[in-house]
Design a protein around this motif. Structure first.
Motif, PDB file in Angstrom:
ATOM      1  N   ALA A  30     -10.509  -7.432 -34.542  1.00 28.78           N
ATOM      2  CA  ALA A  30      -9.766  -7.158 -33.308  1.00 28.78           C
ATOM      3  C   ALA A  30     -10.359  -5.940 -32.600  1.00 28.78           C
ATOM      4  O   ALA A  30     -10.943  -5.050 -33.228  1.00 28.78           O
ATOM      5  N   PHE A  31     -10.211  -5.915 -31.276  1.00 28.34           N
ATOM      6  CA  PHE A  31     -10.648  -4.755 -30.509  1.00 28.34           C
ATOM      7  C   PHE A  31      -9.648  -4.481 -29.388  1.00 28.34           C
ATOM      8  O   PHE A  31      -8.902  -5.365 -28.969  1.00 28.34           O
ATOM      9  N   GLU A  32      -9.660  -3.258 -28.908  1.00 33.12           N
ATOM     10  CA  GLU A  32      -8.752  -2.825 -27.853  1.00 33.12           C
ATOM     11  C   GLU A  32      -9.462  -2.816 -26.505  1.00 33.12           C
ATOM     12  O   GLU A  32     -10.695  -2.816 -26.424  1.00 33.12           O
ATOM     13  N   SER A  33      -8.672  -2.767 -25.459  1.00 31.51           N
ATOM     14  CA  SER A  33      -9.226  -2.655 -24.120  1.00 31.51           C
ATOM     15  C   SER A  33      -9.977  -1.329 -23.977  1.00 31.51           C
ATOM     16  O   SER A  33      -9.558  -0.307 -24.545  1.00 31.51           O
ATOM     17  N   HIS A  34     -11.069  -1.347 -23.258  1.00 38.18           N
ATOM     18  CA  HIS A  34     -11.921  -0.195 -22.980  1.00 38.18           C
ATOM     19  C   HIS A  34     -12.781   0.222 -24.173  1.00 38.18           C
ATOM     20  O   HIS A  34     -13.501   1.223 -24.090  1.00 38.18           O
ATOM     21  N   LYS A  35     -12.718  -0.546 -25.279  1.00 39.55           N
ATOM     22  CA  LYS A  35     -13.537  -0.211 -26.439  1.00 39.55           C
ATOM     23  C   LYS A  35     -15.004  -0.560 -26.165  1.00 39.55           C
ATOM     24  O   LYS A  35     -15.306  -1.590 -25.558  1.00 39.55           O
ATOM     25  N   ILE A  36     -15.894   0.301 -26.609  1.00 41.72           N
ATOM     26  CA  ILE A  36     -17.324  -0.014 -26.576  1.00 41.72           C
ATOM     27  C   ILE A  36     -17.608  -0.929 -27.766  1.00 41.72           C
ATOM     28  O   ILE A  36     -17.479  -0.524 -28.926  1.00 41.72           O
TER      29      ILE A  36
END
Length: 272
Positions: free
Chosen positions: A68-74
């Motif tokens: 999973a990843f979050e918004s604005h993550k590189i």
């Protein structure tokens, strides 16, 4: 089509007869960030690794397939030729957006099921993208149904419309198809399910049946045909999947995992 060939043809579609920008700029070393603009489940890793490798662009990923990843993550960093990075930009982003979109949508179904039931995809895939899209489903936490007509014998309503004797058809099929292949029968009511059980199916799919009737089929299976796997399909959504998951079937096949998934928003940011 293997992954190397896939990314080669995908990029060729974009490059056409050549990148005009390459003729008007002096190349130099560059660095770019792959940035997520919304939350999701990452997918596409093995494809973008092949793409970058083929064009001598170094790829450093901070997220792996299925994570999973979050918004604005590189999500990752690209290093290499300025021209090469820009040439693969759209193909790379399309792969991530498409694949991660399917993985994210699939993950939502798996979470909503609230059980360990098998969640399966279908053959409702875009032409020539079946392997890619089914890979994306796996990264979302679900499993694959058959890849094509050659890895299981499935008799759907269109097949059964012209079959008079199901039992003899299955008996004949056992002699013709490989010993390892399973036979699945699609049914739309309790009576047809009983016939499929009696005929010797390995898997019976309850298609577009209401929950109460599926439960009746499950009860019959459990009592008299415990060796036969049960699958349900048809109009299963995020809102009702938990009901189907509690019906007692072994698996749910859902075409929407792929054909209703939306692309995720990802972008590339050049670093000065």
């Amino acid at each position: 089509m293997d992954i190397a060939q896939f990314v080669k043809e995908a990029l060729s579609e974009d490059l056409g007869r050549g990148d005009l920008f390459a003729y008007v700029v002096q190349d130099r070393d560059a660095c770019a960030h792959i940035v997520a603009k919304e939350v999701g489940i990452f997918s596409g890793q093995i494809y973008i690794e092949a793409l970058c490798s083929a064009h001598n662009v170094a790829l450093e990923l901070f997220v792996q397939d299925s994570q999973a990843f979050e918004s604005h993550k590189i999500l990752g960093i690209l290093r290499g030729s300025y021209v090469a990075i820009l040439q693969i930009e759209r193909t790379l982003l399309n792969i991530i957006a498409h694949s991660s979109g399917i993985a994210t949508h699939t993950h939502a179904f798996v979470q909503c099921a609230k059980t360990h039931i098998k969640i399966l995809d279908t053959r409702k895939t875009r032409p020539l993208l079946r392997v890619f899209e089914k890979y994306s489903v796996r990264n979302g936490g679900a499993d694959n149904h058959r890849f094509g007509l050659d890895d299981a014998l499935m008799l759907k309503d269109t097949h059964l419309a012209l079959i008079q004797d199901l039992e003899s058809t299955i008996a004949h099929a056992r002699k013709q198809i490989p010993w390892t292949c399973k036979i699945e029968i699609e049914v739309n009511d309790y009576a047809m399910a009983q016939k499929a059980f009696e005929a010797g199916a390995d898997i019976v799919m309850c298609d577009n049946m209401v929950i109460d009737e599926i439960k009746k089929v499950v009860a019959l299976r459990n009592e008299s045909y415990p060796h036969i796997a049960l699958e349900a399909s048809g109009n299963i959504t995020l809102h009702n999947i938990s009901e189907y998951a509690r019906s007692g079937v072994d698996a749910l096949s859902i075409g929407a995992l792929i054909h209703q998934a939306k692309w995720l928003d990802v972008s590339l940011k050049m670093q000065k």
